[in-house]
Design a protein around this motif. Structure first.
Motif, PDB file in Angstrom:
ATOM      1  N   ASP A  44       6.229  11.567  -4.106  1.00  0.00           N
ATOM      2  CA  ASP A  44       4.895  10.982  -4.271  1.00  0.00           C
ATOM      3  C   ASP A  44       4.971   9.859  -5.295  1.00  0.00           C
ATOM      4  N   THR A  45       4.312   8.754  -5.028  1.00  0.00           N
ATOM      5  CA  THR A  45       4.436   7.591  -5.908  1.00  0.00           C
ATOM      6  C   THR A  45       3.671   7.739  -7.211  1.00  0.00           C
ATOM      7  N   ASN A  46       2.668   8.622  -7.272  1.00  0.00           N
ATOM      8  CA  ASN A  46       1.871   8.702  -8.496  1.00  0.00           C
ATOM      9  C   ASN A  46       2.661   9.211  -9.696  1.00  0.00           C
ATOM     10  N   SER A  51       0.867  -1.177   0.000  1.00  0.00           N
ATOM     11  CA  SER A  51       0.000   0.000   0.000  1.00  0.00           C
ATOM     12  C   SER A  51       0.897   1.219   0.000  1.00  0.00           C
ATOM     13  N   LEU A  52       1.077   1.824  -1.171  1.00  0.00           N
ATOM     14  CA  LEU A  52       2.098   2.851  -1.348  1.00  0.00           C
ATOM     15  C   LEU A  52       1.493   4.169  -1.790  1.00  0.00           C
ATOM     16  N   SER A  53       1.942   5.255  -1.185  1.00  0.00           N
ATOM     17  CA  SER A  53       1.480   6.582  -1.580  1.00  0.00           C
ATOM     18  C   SER A  53       2.628   7.574  -1.693  1.00  0.00           C
ATOM     19  N   THR A  54       3.680   7.368  -0.920  1.00  0.00           N
ATOM     20  CA  THR A  54       4.802   8.292  -0.903  1.00  0.00           C
ATOM     21  C   THR A  54       6.045   7.594  -0.385  1.00  0.00           C
ATOM     22  N   ALA A  68      -4.542  16.486  -2.089  1.00  0.00           N
ATOM     23  CA  ALA A  68      -3.803  15.345  -2.637  1.00  0.00           C
ATOM     24  C   ALA A  68      -4.088  15.127  -4.117  1.00  0.00           C
ATOM     25  N   SER A  69      -5.250  15.569  -4.597  1.00  0.00           N
ATOM     26  CA  SER A  69      -5.598  15.372  -6.001  1.00  0.00           C
ATOM     27  C   SER A  69      -4.886  16.359  -6.921  1.00  0.00           C
ATOM     28  N   ARG A  86       6.322  10.791   5.845  1.00  0.00           N
ATOM     29  CA  ARG A  86       4.912  10.654   5.461  1.00  0.00           C
ATOM     30  C   ARG A  86       4.566   9.197   5.195  1.00  0.00           C
ATOM     31  N   ALA A  87       5.453   8.280   5.555  1.00  0.00           N
ATOM     32  CA  ALA A  87       5.307   6.878   5.170  1.00  0.00           C
ATOM     33  C   ALA A  87       5.458   5.963   6.374  1.00  0.00           C
TER      34      ALA A  87
END
Length: 606
Positions: free
Chosen positions: A433-435, A219-222, A425-426, A227-228
């Motif tokens: 950031d992983t996106n 479960s990855l976001s950053t 965040a959007s 922040r992780a």
């Protein structure tokens, strides 16, 4: 030949290391004498005490064992099983429970971390709403104690919680298992998910064959370390950023693999000094997902920047780690040599002497900027972290992945226009950031790595990393050049991939798969006492029978840890509290036949 490897911890040892076949020997508990008071009251006509046992679905097996042990003693137990932590929390908030089954992991080796959040009056995970001034005082006293006093102060705290108040009842301590494929040297793997020492049995493969790490938790976001704060991000982040200090597998502090050559602590346990090495550099990633080694040395400026943002809740949006660093009063670069020479350590020496110990070139000059650093010529940077009160366990916090040292200039530039208060965040893109790390038209990997590995890109299958050529240049850095961190659908798929040779390593092997790995002649099962303990907590509100101390003690007296260990197929060992995960204070929960009924008699007589 089939081998099993184990690592024994020096703190909280309840297992013995076997150097031959690797079998686990669990230390026998010494049984105390039978209760002095005989059971004289006939309670057959009494209504059984009804209990609602709350747990998460991941702990279903353990909850059923606990239910059976309590039922055997005459309790009427109903299991309330929630699918996740959110459901568990909502049920505790509503008071829909009498006892809870839960667990707590201690990744940084700190006994303060092991207990404070659970039972302090304002603890963030104090589901049971315990509010006891003596508990609070004992926690604060223990937190300020030197490591030489830990067994005493935390032993007293444990007994007060478990024996006197019976607010917590231990169930077991996990035995951690890692699955290792035939090509990888099992002895090179680490309990604490650190990868730079990984090597193949055939060392010539280190530069030609990627090592493949499998996981079923993803479960990855950053990859901004502060922040992780979860295990799926924390495992790779542990290896993307260097830290000031680290832990060995037996929870002793070490500077091996870190940014520090030495560290020293002032006599009052409030000032923590680190002398920095000069052979570590940041590596970034270009538009083609190739690593680019910079000429930016990881230096004191980056340490000050990183620690300041660790302790500032508003330094980044969705800060996940600041609670770990609230005791830090300041962080600064030391430029006054007299402070080092005049500040006394606990053994009567000086900070200067401790920092100098074993250096190839003695400390002659304190550099105030990275451009002035030259360790070979005796010019070093020294950092001091000061705490607002004596708190030696700040070192434990600095060992976590959230304490990784980031690139001050690079991160400051990327996050310059991010408004923390109005973060969206959007729309807003923060550092790492992983996106933006997925290959494709929007690829823009902003990471700058100081650790042994560099994350080059991501896809739907996992993370792809290469050796950071700027990490520990003196000793060559990581041994294996390429590392792929792949996600599987579940643990069964992960184990199947290990058996087929598709992956080389599973760090977070689930207990029910230990026997599968152990029975495969091509695999190695590495075991060690883990840093997670399982326990029960109690609803002490007037609406629950557990508001009675006698009921709580009857429940605790029903728990035979030998039965739990057997129910977990032997892949567990004794615990006394969550502190047992990192520190053995000599306390034990002793099962005595008939003791539960004695407490129930006392409850019925209330």
């Amino acid at each position: 030949m089939k081998k099993r490897r184990m690592i024994a911890l020096s703190l909280g040892l309840t297992m013995l290391l076997s150097t031959a076949c690797g079998s686990v020997e669990v230390k026998e508990k010494t049984q105390s004498n039978a209760p002095d008071a005989a059971v004289t009251e006939n309670t057959e006509t009494q209504e059984p005490v009804a209990l609602q046992l709350l747990c998460q679905s991941k702990d279903e097996k353990l909850a059923n064992i606990v239910r059976d042990l309590l039922t055997k003693q005459g309790f009427d137990v109903t299991v309330n099983m929630q699918t996740d932590l959110s459901g568990f929390s909502s049920q505790t908030d509503a008071g829909n429970y009498d006892i809870t089954v839960s667990s707590w992991g201690v990744p940084n080796g700190s006994p303060n971390y092991a207990i404070k959040a659970l039972v302090q009056s304002d603890g963030s995970y104090n589901y049971w709403k315990y509010n006891d001034a003596k508990i609070d005082e004992m926690i604060e006293t223990a937190a300020a104690a030197d490591v030489s006093e830990w067994e005493t102060v935390y032993g007293d705290l444990e007994r007060y919680l478990v024996d006197d108040l019976c607010y917590l009842t231990p169930l077991y301590r996990e035995i951690k298992g890692r699955g290792v494929g035939s090509e990888l040297d099992a002895d090179s793997t680490r309990v604490l998910s650190i990868w730079q020492d990984f090597t193949y049995n055939d060392a010539s493969l280190n530069t030609t064959r990627p090592v493949v790490h499998g996981t079923y938790s993803f479960s990855l976001s950053t990859f901004d370390p502060i922040r992780a704060d979860n295990s799926s991000i924390g495992t790779p982040a542990n290896n993307l950023y260097i830290r000031l200090i680290d832990l060995t597998d037996d929870y002793e502090f070490t500077t091996s693999g870190t940014l520090s050559r030495n560290y020293a602590i002032s006599e009052d346990n409030q000032n923590f000094y680190f002398i920095l090495r000069d052979d570590c550099y940041f590596t970034r990633v270009d538009a083609n997902a190739d690593p680019v080694l910079t000429d930016q040395m990881v230096a004191g400026e980056d340490v000050v920047f990183s620690v300041e943002r660790m302790r500032d809740k508003n330094s980044v949006p969705l800060h996940a780690a600041y609670d770990n660093f609230t005791t830090i009063e300041s962080v600064e670069m030391i430029t006054d040599m007299e402070e080092l020479k005049n500040t006394v350590t606990a053994d009567g020496g000086s900070i200067y002497d401790d920092l100098n110990d074993g250096l190839s070139a003695s400390l002659e000059t304190l550099a105030s900027t990275r451009d002035e650093v030259d360790n070979a010529a005796g010019s070093y940077q020294v950092i001091c972290i000061r705490t607002s009160y004596p708190f030696p366990q700040i070192l434990n916090s600095l060992c976590q992945h959230v304490a990784g040292i980031v690139d001050s200039e690079w991160v400051g530039e990327i996050n310059a226009n991010v408004n923390v208060e109005n973060y969206d965040a959007s729309k807003d893109v923060c550092y790492a950031d992983t996106n933006t790390m997925y290959k494709g038209s929007g690829f823009n990997n902003t990471i700058s790595c100081s650790g042994p590995y560099v994350l080059t890109y991501m896809d739907d299958y996992g993370l792809y990393m290469v050796k950071n050529e700027g990490y520990h240049k003196e000793d060559g850095g990581a041994k294996i050049s390429t590392l792929n961190y792949l996600t599987m659908s579940d643990v069964d798929a992960c184990v199947s991939a290990l058996r087929s040779g598709e992956i080389d390593y599973i760090w977070n092997l689930s207990t029910d798969k230990y026997s599968v790995v152990d029975s495969d002649p091509n695999l190695t099962l590495c075991q060690n006492p883990g840093n997670r303990a399982y326990y029960m907590g109690y609803n002490i509100s007037e609406s629950s029978p557990c508001s009675s101390e006698n009921v709580r003690k009857a429940i605790a007296a029903s728990i035979n840890q030998d039965d739990i260990i057997a129910g977990m197929s032997g892949y567990a060992t004794y615990a006394y509290s969550p502190i047992s995960a990192v520190l053995d204070c000599g306390n034990q929960l002793i099962y005595e036949e008939g003791k539960a009924q004695e407490y129930l008699n006392a409850y019925y007589a209330e």
